[in-house]
Design an enzyme around this catalytic site. Structure first.
Site, PDB file in Angstrom:
ATOM      1  N   GLY A 180       0.869  -1.175   0.000  1.00  0.00           N
ATOM      2  CA  GLY A 180       0.000   0.000   0.000  1.00  0.00           C
ATOM      3  C   GLY A 180       0.901   1.218   0.000  1.00  0.00           C
ATOM      4  O   GLY A 180       1.884   1.262  -0.730  1.00  0.00           O
ATOM      5  N   GLU A 181       0.604   2.170   0.832  1.00  0.00           N
ATOM      6  CA  GLU A 181       1.424   3.383   0.945  1.00  0.00           C
ATOM      7  C   GLU A 181       1.914   3.454   2.391  1.00  0.00           C
ATOM      8  O   GLU A 181       1.127   3.624   3.316  1.00  0.00           O
ATOM      9  CB  GLU A 181       0.597   4.616   0.583  1.00  0.00           C
ATOM     10  CG  GLU A 181       1.385   5.694  -0.149  1.00  0.00           C
ATOM     11  CD  GLU A 181       2.521   6.262   0.689  1.00  0.00           C
ATOM     12  OE1 GLU A 181       2.277   6.643   1.835  1.00  0.00           O
ATOM     13  OE2 GLU A 181       3.661   6.317   0.182  1.00  0.00           O
ATOM     14  N   SER A 182       3.209   3.288   2.573  1.00  0.00           N
ATOM     15  CA  SER A 182       3.751   3.118   3.922  1.00  0.00           C
ATOM     16  C   SER A 182       3.461   4.314   4.827  1.00  0.00           C
ATOM     17  O   SER A 182       3.190   4.145   6.023  1.00  0.00           O
ATOM     18  CB  SER A 182       5.259   2.853   3.867  1.00  0.00           C
ATOM     19  OG  SER A 182       5.952   3.907   3.228  1.00  0.00           O
ATOM     20  N   CYS A 235       6.275  -5.232   0.504  1.00  0.00           N
ATOM     21  CA  CYS A 235       6.395  -3.906  -0.105  1.00  0.00           C
ATOM     22  C   CYS A 235       6.313  -2.815   0.966  1.00  0.00           C
ATOM     23  O   CYS A 235       7.258  -2.639   1.727  1.00  0.00           O
ATOM     24  CB  CYS A 235       5.350  -3.730  -1.212  1.00  0.00           C
ATOM     25  SG  CYS A 235       5.698  -2.338  -2.320  1.00  0.00           S
ATOM     26  N   ARG A 287      12.741   3.636   0.120  1.00  0.00           N
ATOM     27  CA  ARG A 287      11.391   3.671  -0.438  1.00  0.00           C
ATOM     28  C   ARG A 287      11.425   3.847  -1.962  1.00  0.00           C
ATOM     29  O   ARG A 287      12.288   4.524  -2.489  1.00  0.00           O
ATOM     30  CB  ARG A 287      10.573   4.818   0.170  1.00  0.00           C
ATOM     31  CG  ARG A 287      10.352   4.748   1.653  1.00  0.00           C
ATOM     32  CD  ARG A 287       9.827   6.048   2.249  1.00  0.00           C
ATOM     33  NE  ARG A 287       8.551   6.445   1.684  1.00  0.00           N
ATOM     34  CZ  ARG A 287       8.384   7.413   0.800  1.00  0.00           C
ATOM     35  NH1 ARG A 287       9.421   8.112   0.366  1.00  0.00           N
ATOM     36  NH2 ARG A 287       7.200   7.701   0.341  1.00  0.00           N
ATOM     37  N   GLU A 305       1.304 -12.227  -3.035  1.00  0.00           N
ATOM     38  CA  GLU A 305      -0.145 -12.439  -2.916  1.00  0.00           C
ATOM     39  C   GLU A 305      -0.877 -12.156  -4.219  1.00  0.00           C
ATOM     40  O   GLU A 305      -2.055 -12.509  -4.368  1.00  0.00           O
ATOM     41  CB  GLU A 305      -0.710 -11.564  -1.786  1.00  0.00           C
ATOM     42  CG  GLU A 305      -0.836 -10.096  -2.085  1.00  0.00           C
ATOM     43  CD  GLU A 305       0.477  -9.316  -1.960  1.00  0.00           C
ATOM     44  OE1 GLU A 305       0.446  -8.087  -2.144  1.00  0.00           O
ATOM     45  OE2 GLU A 305       1.534  -9.933  -1.697  1.00  0.00           O
ATOM     46  N   HIS A 342       5.282  -8.596  -4.156  1.00  0.00           N
ATOM     47  CA  HIS A 342       3.931  -8.987  -3.754  1.00  0.00           C
ATOM     48  C   HIS A 342       3.635 -10.434  -4.185  1.00  0.00           C
ATOM     49  O   HIS A 342       3.095 -10.653  -5.262  1.00  0.00           O
ATOM     50  CB  HIS A 342       2.894  -8.088  -4.439  1.00  0.00           C
ATOM     51  CG  HIS A 342       2.922  -6.658  -4.022  1.00  0.00           C
ATOM     52  ND1 HIS A 342       2.112  -6.160  -3.022  1.00  0.00           N
ATOM     53  CD2 HIS A 342       3.641  -5.609  -4.477  1.00  0.00           C
ATOM     54  CE1 HIS A 342       2.325  -4.872  -2.885  1.00  0.00           C
ATOM     55  NE2 HIS A 342       3.248  -4.504  -3.749  1.00  0.00           N
ATOM     56  N   ILE A 364       5.917  -3.367  -7.353  1.00  0.00           N
ATOM     57  CA  ILE A 364       5.097  -2.187  -7.620  1.00  0.00           C
ATOM     58  C   ILE A 364       5.584  -1.054  -6.711  1.00  0.00           C
ATOM     59  O   ILE A 364       5.385  -1.103  -5.506  1.00  0.00           O
ATOM     60  CB  ILE A 364       3.607  -2.467  -7.352  1.00  0.00           C
ATOM     61  CG1 ILE A 364       3.120  -3.661  -8.181  1.00  0.00           C
ATOM     62  CG2 ILE A 364       2.772  -1.220  -7.639  1.00  0.00           C
ATOM     63  CD1 ILE A 364       1.729  -4.144  -7.806  1.00  0.00           C
ATOM     64  N   ARG A 365       6.242  -0.056  -7.283  1.00  0.00           N
ATOM     65  CA  ARG A 365       6.849   1.030  -6.481  1.00  0.00           C
ATOM     66  C   ARG A 365       7.604   0.430  -5.301  1.00  0.00           C
ATOM     67  O   ARG A 365       7.503   0.899  -4.158  1.00  0.00           O
ATOM     68  CB  ARG A 365       5.775   2.006  -6.000  1.00  0.00           C
ATOM     69  CG  ARG A 365       5.127   2.809  -7.096  1.00  0.00           C
ATOM     70  CD  ARG A 365       3.993   3.670  -6.573  1.00  0.00           C
ATOM     71  NE  ARG A 365       4.463   4.597  -5.548  1.00  0.00           N
ATOM     72  CZ  ARG A 365       3.691   5.050  -4.574  1.00  0.00           C
ATOM     73  NH1 ARG A 365       2.451   4.651  -4.443  1.00  0.00           N
ATOM     74  NH2 ARG A 365       4.174   5.910  -3.688  1.00  0.00           N
TER      75      ARG A 365
END
EC number: 4.3.3.6
Length: 200
Positions: A49-51, A81, A110, A177, A175, A139-140
């Site tokens: 997600g967004e840390s 991630c 990051r 998952e 990821h 992903i990022r």
């Protein structure tokens, strides 16, 4: 032995996919948002997600300090991630006010592999997982700049560390998952089983 109950920190990110992967790896999977829900699980996944957002919401929901305490006490935890960033003892380039849970003696960078449009998939050989390489979805994604003496490096990609383990804490830049390959989740479920056996 009874089936372990494993939570997924459900504040932001790809929660549902982790719940599905954990269930496929023979765990009882539950979303966790509050301290009382955290208290009922044998292990926890911190999703991508967004840390920075996850960090702020964890404070807002009152779950950050209880989570730190349980990780310090040895609860198995797995971060993917953004979850990897959350488990780092230090972030190389933190956003203002960003906090981590900690638990792994590593420095993480990051968005190290680039922005959203530079996302990619690659086969990754992960130590401790038999068979073909794991298909890693980046992903990022962060990477690990350096690790302490007690951290085991499980995988690298392009010369950068992308999977690590320290005691009961596991983290991947990618990821698993999102691929339908549940072997990394099965490894984590095995860690939870082993921890329960030592506690009983």
């Amino acid at each position: 032995m009874t089936t372990p109950v494993i939570g997924v920190l459900a504040l932001q990110g790809d929660v549902r996919e982790h719940l599905v992967a954990l269930a496929a790896a023979d765990a009882v999977a539950r979303p966790v948002r509050r301290p009382e829900e955290l208290a009922e699980v044998d292990g926890l996944v911190i999703p991508g997600g967004e840390s920075t957002t996850i960090s702020k919401l964890a404070v807002l929901f009152g779950v950050l300090e209880p989570l730190r305490a349980r990780v310090r006490a040895g609860m198995p935890v797995y971060g993917t991630c953004a979850g990897m960033i959350m488990l780092a003892d230090k972030i190389l380039d933190p956003r203002s006010g960003q906090e981590t849970v900690g638990g792994i003696d590593m420095i993480v960078r990051r968005n190290a592999f680039g922005r959203q449009n530079e996302s990619f998939e690659s086969a990754v050989d992960v130590r401790g997982i038999d068979g073909d390489p794991v298909e890693g979805v980046f992903i990022r994604a962060p990477w690990v700049e350096s690790v302490g003496a007690d951290v085991e490096v499980l995988a690298e990609h392009g010369g950068h560390i992308v999977a690590v383990r320290q005691g009961n804490a596991l983290a991947t830049s990618f990821h698993p998952e999102l691929t339908g390959d549940h072997r990394v989740h099965a490894l984590f479920v095995d860690m939870v089983h082993a921890n329960r056996a030592t506690e009983s």
